[in-house]
Write an enzyme that holds these catalytic residues in place. Structure first.
Site, PDB file in Angstrom:
ATOM      1  N   LYS A 231       0.859  -1.181   0.000  1.00 41.80           N
ATOM      2  CA  LYS A 231       0.000   0.000   0.000  1.00 41.80           C
ATOM      3  C   LYS A 231       0.905   1.244   0.000  1.00 41.80           C
ATOM      4  CE  LYS A 231      -4.312   0.971   2.473  1.00 41.80           C
ATOM      5  NZ  LYS A 231      -4.932   0.824   3.795  1.00 41.80           N
ATOM      6  N   ILE A 232       0.670   2.113  -0.976  1.00 40.95           N
ATOM      7  CA  ILE A 232       1.483   3.329  -1.103  1.00 40.95           C
ATOM      8  C   ILE A 232       0.545   4.526  -1.223  1.00 40.95           C
ATOM      9  CG2 ILE A 232       3.184   4.545  -2.557  1.00 40.95           C
ATOM     10  CD1 ILE A 232       4.312   1.900  -3.432  1.00 40.95           C
TER      11      ILE A 232
END
Ligand code: G3P
Length: 219
Positions: A83-84
């Site tokens: 997750k970015i």
């Protein structure tokens, strides 16, 4: 619609997995901060417990460090999704990772054009935050519709993952907008499973059945 649980709490996940409707998990630093300092152990247990994708968010800041950490997360478990947060400085990192086949969930997406930017890079999930839109007086349902329309207009493959869902209405709006995934807090799923009218109905059926005083249906 796929349903992910938005939590890092192992007990809550363990309790809801047997329902058979949980397709994955989304964690974030806020969720992890509630589960003690053994974050590796927490994430290891969740990835082992859940057959579907588990989103794990990067906590590094500099793009080089983010790239390194993203690869570590991807190697951590076969169902780990990196997750970015959406940010222009991470775009080259995102492009590199998708070209390596790393599954990404781009979080903190607040506009249809932000969604379009990361869809172009081939990310697996795009996470618009419904609750935080509504918090500032923006109609989350309308913006989510715009994002899902954009997905069908341009036929991109990234899945739209409706996040920051805090109530049943937001979840229902995500269904109406045909979001591919909704990630929901465990308490919201409990609310779906425990409806007072359903519970009352079961009691009434049971009371009527007891009047027959039979041991089984087919005796
Ligand atoms: O999936 C993201 C979600 O956890 C954020 O929710 O309620 O902090 O806006 P919230």
């Amino acid at each position: 619609m796929k349903i992910f649980l938005d939590t890092a709490n192992r007990e809550l996940i363990k309790n809801l997995l047997p329902t058979g409707v949980i397709d994955g998990i989304t964690t974030n630093p806020s969720h992890l901060s509630k589960e003690g300092s053994d974050t590796r152990g927490v994430l290891r247990d969740i990835c082992a417990m859940v057959p579907g994708p588990v989103s794990i968010e990067i906590v590094e800041k500099h793009p080089d460090a983010v790239l390194k950490q993203a690869r570590e997360i991807a190697a951590f478990a076969k169902n780990a999704v990196v997750k970015i947060p959406f940010a222009v400085e991470y775009m080259p990192v995102i492009k590199t990772l998708t070209s390596e086949g790393v599954k990404l969930n781009i979080t903190l997406v607040f506009t249809p054009l932000q969604a379009l930017m990361v869809a172009k890079l081939g990310v697996t999930y795009i996470s618009p935050f419904l609750g935080r839109w509504d918090d500032i007086g923006v109609d989350s349902a309308e913006l989510l519709e715009q994002i899902t329309d954009l997905k069908s207009t341009y036929d991109f493959e990234s899945e739209i993952l409706a996040a920051s869902i805090r109530n049943i209405i937001q979840w229902q709006k995500a269904v109406e907008a045909a979001a591919d995934v909704a990630t929901v807090p465990p308490a919201l799923l409990d609310q779906v499973f425990k409806h007072p009218l359903t519970e009352r109905g079961i009691e009434l059926f049971d009371a009527d059945w007891q009047k027959l005083a039979k041991k089984s249906l087919f005796e």
